[in-house]
Scaffold this motif. Structure first.
Motif, PDB file in Angstrom:
ATOM      1  N   LEU A 146       5.126  -6.053 -17.151  1.00  0.00           N
ATOM      2  CA  LEU A 146       5.549  -6.459 -15.812  1.00  0.00           C
ATOM      3  C   LEU A 146       4.976  -5.534 -14.742  1.00  0.00           C
ATOM      4  O   LEU A 146       4.518  -5.994 -13.690  1.00  0.00           O
ATOM      5  CB  LEU A 146       7.077  -6.483 -15.729  1.00  0.00           C
ATOM      6  CG  LEU A 146       7.777  -7.652 -16.405  1.00  0.00           C
ATOM      7  CD1 LEU A 146       9.284  -7.431 -16.443  1.00  0.00           C
ATOM      8  CD2 LEU A 146       7.452  -8.964 -15.713  1.00  0.00           C
ATOM      9  N   VAL A 147       4.997  -4.237 -14.995  1.00  0.00           N
ATOM     10  CA  VAL A 147       4.473  -3.285 -14.009  1.00  0.00           C
ATOM     11  C   VAL A 147       2.967  -3.455 -13.862  1.00  0.00           C
ATOM     12  O   VAL A 147       2.425  -3.462 -12.747  1.00  0.00           O
ATOM     13  CB  VAL A 147       4.830  -1.846 -14.414  1.00  0.00           C
ATOM     14  CG1 VAL A 147       4.133  -0.843 -13.500  1.00  0.00           C
ATOM     15  CG2 VAL A 147       6.337  -1.637 -14.364  1.00  0.00           C
ATOM     16  N   ALA A 205       2.264  -6.545 -11.927  1.00  0.00           N
ATOM     17  CA  ALA A 205       2.586  -6.365 -10.513  1.00  0.00           C
ATOM     18  C   ALA A 205       1.457  -5.637  -9.791  1.00  0.00           C
ATOM     19  O   ALA A 205       1.130  -5.957  -8.643  1.00  0.00           O
ATOM     20  CB  ALA A 205       3.905  -5.590 -10.374  1.00  0.00           C
ATOM     21  N   PHE A 206       0.841  -4.654 -10.453  1.00  0.00           N
ATOM     22  CA  PHE A 206      -0.310  -3.956  -9.866  1.00  0.00           C
ATOM     23  C   PHE A 206      -1.451  -4.933  -9.577  1.00  0.00           C
ATOM     24  O   PHE A 206      -2.206  -4.758  -8.625  1.00  0.00           O
ATOM     25  CB  PHE A 206      -0.814  -2.892 -10.838  1.00  0.00           C
ATOM     26  CG  PHE A 206      -0.382  -1.498 -10.496  1.00  0.00           C
ATOM     27  CD1 PHE A 206      -0.803  -0.888  -9.331  1.00  0.00           C
ATOM     28  CD2 PHE A 206       0.449  -0.789 -11.342  1.00  0.00           C
ATOM     29  CE1 PHE A 206      -0.410   0.409  -9.012  1.00  0.00           C
ATOM     30  CE2 PHE A 206       0.843   0.500 -11.042  1.00  0.00           C
ATOM     31  CZ  PHE A 206       0.413   1.102  -9.873  1.00  0.00           C
ATOM     32  N   VAL A 214      10.162  -6.691 -11.186  1.00  0.00           N
ATOM     33  CA  VAL A 214      10.364  -6.198 -12.557  1.00  0.00           C
ATOM     34  C   VAL A 214      11.803  -6.399 -13.026  1.00  0.00           C
ATOM     35  O   VAL A 214      12.035  -7.013 -14.075  1.00  0.00           O
ATOM     36  CB  VAL A 214       9.921  -4.725 -12.674  1.00  0.00           C
ATOM     37  CG1 VAL A 214      10.319  -4.151 -14.033  1.00  0.00           C
ATOM     38  CG2 VAL A 214       8.410  -4.619 -12.484  1.00  0.00           C
ATOM     39  N   PHE A 269       2.896  -2.618  -3.152  1.00  0.00           N
ATOM     40  CA  PHE A 269       3.058  -2.770  -4.597  1.00  0.00           C
ATOM     41  C   PHE A 269       4.392  -2.219  -5.068  1.00  0.00           C
ATOM     42  O   PHE A 269       5.073  -2.818  -5.902  1.00  0.00           O
ATOM     43  CB  PHE A 269       1.929  -2.051  -5.337  1.00  0.00           C
ATOM     44  CG  PHE A 269       2.320  -1.608  -6.711  1.00  0.00           C
ATOM     45  CD1 PHE A 269       2.410  -2.514  -7.744  1.00  0.00           C
ATOM     46  CD2 PHE A 269       2.636  -0.278  -6.961  1.00  0.00           C
ATOM     47  CE1 PHE A 269       2.804  -2.110  -9.001  1.00  0.00           C
ATOM     48  CE2 PHE A 269       3.016   0.141  -8.206  1.00  0.00           C
ATOM     49  CZ  PHE A 269       3.107  -0.783  -9.241  1.00  0.00           C
ATOM     50  N   ALA A 270       4.793  -1.060  -4.542  1.00  0.00           N
ATOM     51  CA  ALA A 270       6.056  -0.451  -4.968  1.00  0.00           C
ATOM     52  C   ALA A 270       7.237  -1.359  -4.643  1.00  0.00           C
ATOM     53  O   ALA A 270       8.151  -1.536  -5.465  1.00  0.00           O
ATOM     54  CB  ALA A 270       6.223   0.913  -4.302  1.00  0.00           C
ATOM     55  N   THR A 273       7.122  -4.392  -6.976  1.00  0.00           N
ATOM     56  CA  THR A 273       7.557  -4.012  -8.318  1.00  0.00           C
ATOM     57  C   THR A 273       9.068  -3.852  -8.376  1.00  0.00           C
ATOM     58  O   THR A 273       9.716  -4.272  -9.348  1.00  0.00           O
ATOM     59  CB  THR A 273       6.880  -2.693  -8.738  1.00  0.00           C
ATOM     60  OG1 THR A 273       5.461  -2.867  -8.681  1.00  0.00           O
ATOM     61  CG2 THR A 273       7.272  -2.297 -10.151  1.00  0.00           C
TER      62      THR A 273
END
Length: 292
Positions: free
Chosen positions: A217-218, A221-222, A72, A64-65, A68
């Motif tokens: 957006l974050v 993304a999660f 993003v 995920f990181a 992102t």
């Protein structure tokens, strides 16, 4: 009475299909729920502690990181750029606004299959390999090559195509709320059109919208699932790389083990992480803070 006539059905649907399942998921997370949604063996926080020790779950958070970090900034810059260009148009503005927004109405599953089967197919009839072949380049297995990890290019571009138009609309609405008097005053003060005006007038006026866009957006993304699952999974299953949290929880709760308590604990942890990150970002950006 008329308020409840109109709002009641939606409120009932929200209660039955959202809040009850959420509450039941929290309840399941404290039980040993293998192959059942009505467990009897209470295990307390065992599901949570086991999940935090699970390397596959922490790897999914790392996925995920990375996702992102890619999606993003690229979505933010592209959507803002599209909004600035469309806002400057004197003719056919509605046409281009609709054209750029249209992908947002497309299904994530359909878009992922188009990217997988037509654009980035790993054999010679994929569009990307066809174009590379014109320049003498070798064919690339886009979704199975891990060194370098070309699958990120496929995942990021499909999400970028799907969501950039939606955020463009948000930026466009904010741009059209900026008073023309500010630009006229800047011209009188000698500000040069272009970067100076963008930096000192446009971007500060877009601050609230920019913060909201980053937060959305974050969060999105999660919650990434459809494009990852439909792009990377095949008849053999899902590969060990690029597995985001929801894909990991999907196989945990609905895979061979059917460990619904364990999966529910992961869902609760994911919700808490989203809440903490969202509140942290809002505080950092000063969302809701009174202007001086």
């Amino acid at each position: 009475m008329w308020f409840w006539v109109f709002v009641g059905p939606f409120a009932l649907g929200l209660l039955v299909f959202t809040y009850v399942p959420l509450g039941w998921s929290v309840y399941l997370s404290f039980f040993d729920a293998h192959n059942t949604v009505s467990p009897t063996e209470f295990v307390g926080l065992d599901n949570y502690t086991a999940l935090l020790r699970e390397e596959a779950f922490t790897d999914s958070l790392w996925t995920f990181a990375v996702f992102t970090a890619f999606i993003v900034p690229t979505t933010f810059v592209l959507s803002l750029s599209l909004a600035l260009m469309v806002n400057r148009l004197r003719r056919a503005q509605a046409f281009f606004r609709s054209v750029f927004f249209l992908p947002a109405a497309c299904s994530y599953v359909v878009a992922a299959l188009i990217w997988k089967m037509s654009l980035f197919n790993g054999v010679r009839f994929g569009l990307a390999n066809t174009v590379l072949g014109w320049f003498g380049a070798e064919q690339t297995a886009w979704l199975s090559t891990t060194d370098p990890p070309w699958y990120w290019l496929v995942i990021v571009t499909v999400r970028l195509w799907l969501q950039a138009g939606f955020y463009m609309i948000l930026f466009l609405a904010a741009l059209q709320r900026i008073s023309p008097a500010l630009y006229e005053a800047a011209a009188v003060d000698g500000a040069r059109p272009g970067w100076q005006v963008l930096r000192h007038i446009t971007l500060p006026q877009l601050r609230a919208t920019s913060v909201a866009v980053v937060l959305l957006l974050v969060i999105n993304a999660f919650q990434a699932f459809d494009e990852f699952y439909n792009l990377l999974s095949d008849a053999r299953g899902y590969p060990p790389y690029a597995r985001p949290p929801l894909v990991y929880l999907y196989y945990t709760a609905l895979g061979q083990g059917q460990n619904l308590g364990y999966g529910s604990a992961g869902a609760v942890l994911l919700a808490l992480i989203i809440a903490v990150v969202t509140v942290g970002q809002a505080r950092w950006f000063g969302l809701g803070r009174k202007e001086d």
